[in-house]
Motif scaffolding. Structure first.
Motif, PDB file in Angstrom:
ATOM      1  N   ARG A 196      -1.886   6.442  -8.258  1.00 21.59           N
ATOM      2  CA  ARG A 196      -1.906   5.239  -7.416  1.00 21.59           C
ATOM      3  C   ARG A 196      -1.286   4.067  -8.139  1.00 21.59           C
ATOM      4  NH1 ARG A 196      -7.502   6.385  -5.821  1.00 21.59           N
ATOM      5  NH2 ARG A 196      -8.284   4.610  -7.001  1.00 21.59           N
ATOM      6  N   ARG A 245       2.980  -2.292   0.046  1.00 17.98           N
ATOM      7  CA  ARG A 245       1.824  -1.509   0.489  1.00 17.98           C
ATOM      8  C   ARG A 245       2.219  -0.514   1.575  1.00 17.98           C
ATOM      9  NH1 ARG A 245      -2.823  -4.963   3.068  1.00 17.98           N
ATOM     10  NH2 ARG A 245      -1.279  -5.088   4.726  1.00 17.98           N
ATOM     11  N   LEU A 301      -4.309   0.411  -1.868  1.00 14.09           N
ATOM     12  CA  LEU A 301      -5.296   0.678  -0.822  1.00 14.09           C
ATOM     13  C   LEU A 301      -4.977   1.879   0.081  1.00 14.09           C
ATOM     14  CD1 LEU A 301      -8.005  -0.602  -0.294  1.00 14.09           C
ATOM     15  CD2 LEU A 301      -6.924  -2.093   1.382  1.00 14.09           C
ATOM     16  N   PRO A 302      -3.767   1.943   0.679  1.00 16.16           N
ATOM     17  CA  PRO A 302      -3.508   3.119   1.531  1.00 16.16           C
ATOM     18  C   PRO A 302      -3.501   4.423   0.745  1.00 16.16           C
ATOM     19  CG  PRO A 302      -1.523   1.793   1.261  1.00 16.16           C
ATOM     20  CD  PRO A 302      -2.641   1.004   0.686  1.00 16.16           C
ATOM     21  N   LYS A 361      -3.843  -3.689  -6.605  1.00 18.26           N
ATOM     22  CA  LYS A 361      -4.955  -3.058  -5.880  1.00 18.26           C
ATOM     23  C   LYS A 361      -4.690  -3.049  -4.379  1.00 18.26           C
ATOM     24  CE  LYS A 361      -7.812  -1.698  -9.009  1.00 18.26           C
ATOM     25  NZ  LYS A 361      -8.116  -0.259  -9.083  1.00 18.26           N
ATOM     26  N   ALA A 376      -6.504   8.735  12.041  1.00 17.22           N
ATOM     27  CA  ALA A 376      -6.512   8.084  10.734  1.00 17.22           C
ATOM     28  C   ALA A 376      -5.588   8.817   9.767  1.00 17.22           C
ATOM     29  CB  ALA A 376      -7.933   8.041  10.187  1.00 17.22           C
ATOM     30  N   PHE A 417       2.323   0.053   7.919  1.00 14.63           N
ATOM     31  CA  PHE A 417       2.217  -1.153   8.738  1.00 14.63           C
ATOM     32  C   PHE A 417       2.597  -2.412   7.951  1.00 14.63           C
ATOM     33  CE2 PHE A 417      -0.628   1.589  11.137  1.00 14.63           C
ATOM     34  CZ  PHE A 417      -0.361   1.220  12.442  1.00 14.63           C
ATOM     35  N   VAL A 470      -5.528   5.120  -1.658  1.00 13.63           N
ATOM     36  CA  VAL A 470      -6.931   5.521  -1.789  1.00 13.63           C
ATOM     37  C   VAL A 470      -7.307   6.412  -0.609  1.00 13.63           C
ATOM     38  CG1 VAL A 470      -9.312   4.698  -1.736  1.00 13.63           C
ATOM     39  CG2 VAL A 470      -7.600   3.452  -3.078  1.00 13.63           C
ATOM     40  N   TYR A 471      -6.937   5.941   0.599  1.00 12.04           N
ATOM     41  CA  TYR A 471      -7.311   6.708   1.793  1.00 12.04           C
ATOM     42  C   TYR A 471      -6.503   7.987   1.920  1.00 12.04           C
ATOM     43  CZ  TYR A 471     -10.017   2.640   2.982  1.00 12.04           C
ATOM     44  OH  TYR A 471     -10.923   1.638   2.956  1.00 12.04           O
ATOM     45  N   ALA A 472      -5.324   8.016   1.259  1.00  3.92           N
ATOM     46  CA  ALA A 472      -4.522   9.240   1.295  1.00  3.92           C
ATOM     47  C   ALA A 472      -4.997  10.233   0.235  1.00  3.92           C
ATOM     48  CB  ALA A 472      -3.053   8.895   1.079  1.00  3.92           C
ATOM     49  N   GLY A 473      -5.964   9.793  -0.586  1.00  7.99           N
ATOM     50  CA  GLY A 473      -6.546  10.716  -1.556  1.00  7.99           C
ATOM     51  C   GLY A 473      -5.689  10.931  -2.784  1.00  7.99           C
ATOM     52  N   VAL A 474      -4.953   9.879  -3.187  1.00  8.97           N
ATOM     53  CA  VAL A 474      -4.123   9.977  -4.384  1.00  8.97           C
ATOM     54  C   VAL A 474      -4.963   9.566  -5.597  1.00  8.97           C
ATOM     55  CG1 VAL A 474      -2.034   9.062  -5.506  1.00  8.97           C
ATOM     56  CG2 VAL A 474      -2.063   9.489  -3.029  1.00  8.97           C
ATOM     57  N   ARG A 482      -2.014   7.893  10.600  1.00  9.02           N
ATOM     58  CA  ARG A 482      -1.719   6.535  10.134  1.00  9.02           C
ATOM     59  C   ARG A 482      -1.515   6.538   8.623  1.00  9.02           C
ATOM     60  NH1 ARG A 482      -5.801   5.057  13.935  1.00  9.02           N
ATOM     61  NH2 ARG A 482      -7.394   4.830  12.317  1.00  9.02           N
ATOM     62  N   SER A 483      -2.344   7.321   7.958  1.00 10.91           N
ATOM     63  CA  SER A 483      -2.269   7.353   6.508  1.00 10.91           C
ATOM     64  C   SER A 483      -0.953   7.955   6.028  1.00 10.91           C
ATOM     65  CB  SER A 483      -3.453   8.169   5.977  1.00 10.91           C
ATOM     66  OG  SER A 483      -3.299   8.407   4.605  1.00 10.91           O
TER      67      SER A 483
END
Lengths: 229, 404
Positions: free
Chosen positions: A122, A158, A110-111, A106, A82, A91, A113-117, A85-86
């Motif tokens: 963001r 994105r 999204l990506p 938004k 993960a 993709f 968010v998962y990368a912790g920005v 991928r992040s």
């Protein structure tokens, strides 16, 4: 020869189908240079989706080595995959895959968010990316208020948001009409000119030819150049 | 790192809210089980608590420092005679006594008749210790008691039966054929005996109060079997009980089971114990509804996970870790059941408020019940949301993206 940026050696992928083992990828060797725009051309059933999943770190090969950006992708757990991928992969999908309940900003966030920005960063980056793909005045729109081409541009924004090593596009024009498809392709060219590495998977020779290099996949085997008629 | 987690958490919350708001009908049906469960718990706890408070208040009104003596007597000695009452009155810890007796008589007036009027004969001390009992007129006094005056106090029921549309004050009525003058009216809200009437399941048309001496004559008994004893100092109630038991042992010659000295405070304690047991039982039953509601949430979440396979795959492709996916669905389940919990609290409070209004039970916001309801529902969300969230996090991103 091999390089640290992107290198696949002897990639094999097998699936257990009941009692039978089906070998989808039969020893793929592939090197990609940084900044390259590569097309992987192949008909359905050729194993190109499986190859894409492995390139995208959605799946791991049964055998062989895969090095991405100096990192060996092997025996990694779900969490580590993960992370890759992040950070490494952006993709782009045929059906855009935007979340319908989120507006354009938004969706692009999204990506991140998962990368912790952080939230502020963001939003800043999402706006920047949407401007980059020419959707300056569509930022608050929801996917159902956008045309197919616009939706795909949101999806490209994105994919660019985390500034990935590799853009991985799966039939990016497959759900678009000819003219819109051409617009998306010209955006790909611009991104390529900016120095981005793009890997595009398609069954469409015309689209594949937009790339600076084309490899063909047939029955799980890869060959340089067009081998597709 | 903490900031990042918080950010992630808020993101999940806003996503869940968007999903929940996006399908209102489904949300409502899913949370209905939780709503009913929590509402039942809140309503039961509030009403039972209110009923307990109401009863406690009435017991307290009956008296701190008041003992009630119940005589069952022996075959040859059924109650206490006047000399024995004087002996009790002479005890060191006794400030006053009020003998009482009750019975049912027929009552009549010129144009009305009832054969179910309850007569309470009380000592004058009873009215001194319950000053709020009297609404209008005068109480029974010591002179009435000594002279066996035919005076009485009437309550609303009697007034309605016998004095419909008239002011009973100063009027006469016939109890078992004997003429009585109404000297006062009872304030029913303060009438503690009303409560015991309810407990005894009385179906009386009304109540009249009169001097106990008069009531003895009227009901044809020579002895008293019930009396209230007013203790000189409420702190020395225990000593008073011992003294009383010694005197009564003497009177009944140490026979067992001839009398009972009841302390009102200990009755309150016993009642509180009883109601709290009843409350736990009822809340336990209501919790079953919560479990059923939790299964509803679980079912819904499993459907959601299946429906959103593509979304899960996409999120994974965009870099979501399995634990993040799990957290997202867990948060959604918790929010769902919390919504149920909060709505349940509101419904439960409304229902219990209406019940309390309708039955004169004290209504008070039971913060414990509210906390319990909300935290129960959150717990249900976590417990029943766990499995679906786990399922979502374990989904293979490829399987999820295949549908593209």
């Amino acid at each position: 020869m091999s390089n640290d940026f992107f290198s696949m050696r002897g990639i094999v992928k097998q699936y257990q189908m009941g009692d039978e083992v089906s070998t989808v990828l039969k020893g793929i060797d592939l090197d990609i240079e940084e900044g390259e725009f590569l097309s992987i051309l192949g008909p359905s059933g050729s194993g190109k989706s499986t190859l894409m999943n492995i390139i995208g770190c959605l799946d791991t090969p049964t055998a062989g080595t895969y090095t991405l950006h100096g990192r060996l992708i092997r025996d990694l757990d779900q969490k580590q995959l993960a992370r890759i991928r992040s950070r490494e992969i952006g993709f782009i999908f045929q059906q855009f895959q935007l979340l319908p309940r989120l507006n354009a900003i938004k969706n692009v966030e999204l990506p991140l968010v998962y990368a912790g920005v952080s939230q502020r960063e963001r939003t800043r980056r999402a706006r920047e990316m949407l401007m980059r793909v020419g959707l300056k005045d569509r930022m608050e729109h929801f996917p159902n208020q956008l045309s197919g081409g616009q939706q795909q541009r949101v999806a490209i924004a994105r994919a660019l948001a985390t500034n990935p090593t590799l853009l991985l596009a799966d039939e990016p024009t497959g759900a678009l009409d000819q003219a819109t498809g051409e617009q998306v392709m010209s955006l790909f060219h611009e991104l390529h000119d900016e120095g981005r590495t793009i890997v595009m998977i398609t069954h469409d020779l015309k689209i594949a030819k937009h790339a600076s290099r084309v490899v063909s996949i047939l029955d799980g085997e890869l060959s340089e150049g067009v081998r597709y008629d | 790192m903490i900031k990042r987690k918080w950010d992630m958490f808020m993101e999940n919350v806003s996503m869940s809210v968007a999903n929940i708001v996006g399908s209102k009908m489904r949300t409502f049906l899913t949370t209905l089980g939780i709503i009913i469960g929590v509402a039942a718990i809140i309503a039961l706890m509030t009403v039972v608590q209110g009923a307990t408070d109401t009863m406690t208040e009435q017991f307290d009104a009956m008296g701190l420092g008041t003992l009630r003596v119940q005589i069952s007597g022996t075959a040859i000695k059924r109650g206490l005679n006047d000399a024995e009452l004087d002996e009790i009155l002479g005890c060191a810890h006794v400030a006053g006594i009020s003998p009482s007796l009750s019975g049912t008589v027929t009552a009549s007036r010129a144009a009305a008749w009832s054969d179910a009027i309850t007569v309470y004969g009380n000592g004058s001390g009873y009215f001194r210790h319950n000053p709020d009992l009297l609404k209008r007129g005068r109480a029974i006094n010591a002179i009435d008691e000594a002279q066996e005056s035919r005076v009485c106090l009437v309550d609303g029921g009697t007034a309605k039966t016998l004095f419909y549309g008239e002011d009973p004050m100063g009027k006469t009525l016939y109890l078992s054929g004997r003429e009585f003058t109404v000297v006062g009216v009872i304030d029913e809200e303060e009438d503690a005996s009303l409560f015991s009437q309810i407990l005894l399941g009385g179906t009386s048309d009304g109540t009249v109060y009169m001097p106990y001496t008069t009531a003895k004559k009227l009901l044809g008994t020579s002895s008293v079997s019930t009396l209230e004893i007013y203790v000189t100092d409420p702190d020395e109630t225990d000593a008073a009980i011992e003294e009383m038991e010694a005197v009564l042992d003497g009177i009944f010659n140490y026979k067992d089971n001839t009398y009972m000295v009841i302390n009102m405070e200990s009755m309150t304690d016993a009642m509180n114990l009883m109601t709290s047991m009843m409350m736990s039982l009822l809340v336990g039953i209501a919790s079953i509804a919560l479990v059923v509601g939790g299964i509803g949430i679980m079912n819904m979440m499993l459907v959601t996970v299946t429906e959103r396979t593509t979304e899960i795959g996409l999120r994974k492709a965009l870099g979501a870790e399995p634990s993040q996916i799990q957290m997202q669905f867990l948060i959604e389940a918790v929010i769902l059941s919390l919504i149920g919990g909060i709505v349940g609290v509101i419904v439960g409070l409304t229902v219990s408020f209406l019940i309390c209004m309708g039955t004169d039970i004290l209504f008070s916001l039971n913060t414990f019940a509210i906390t319990l309801g909300v935290s129960f529902s959150a717990a249900v969300g976590i417990i029943f949301g766990w499995a679906p969230a786990r399922k979502a996090s374990n989904l293979n991103p490829i399987d999820a993206l295949r549908s593209m």
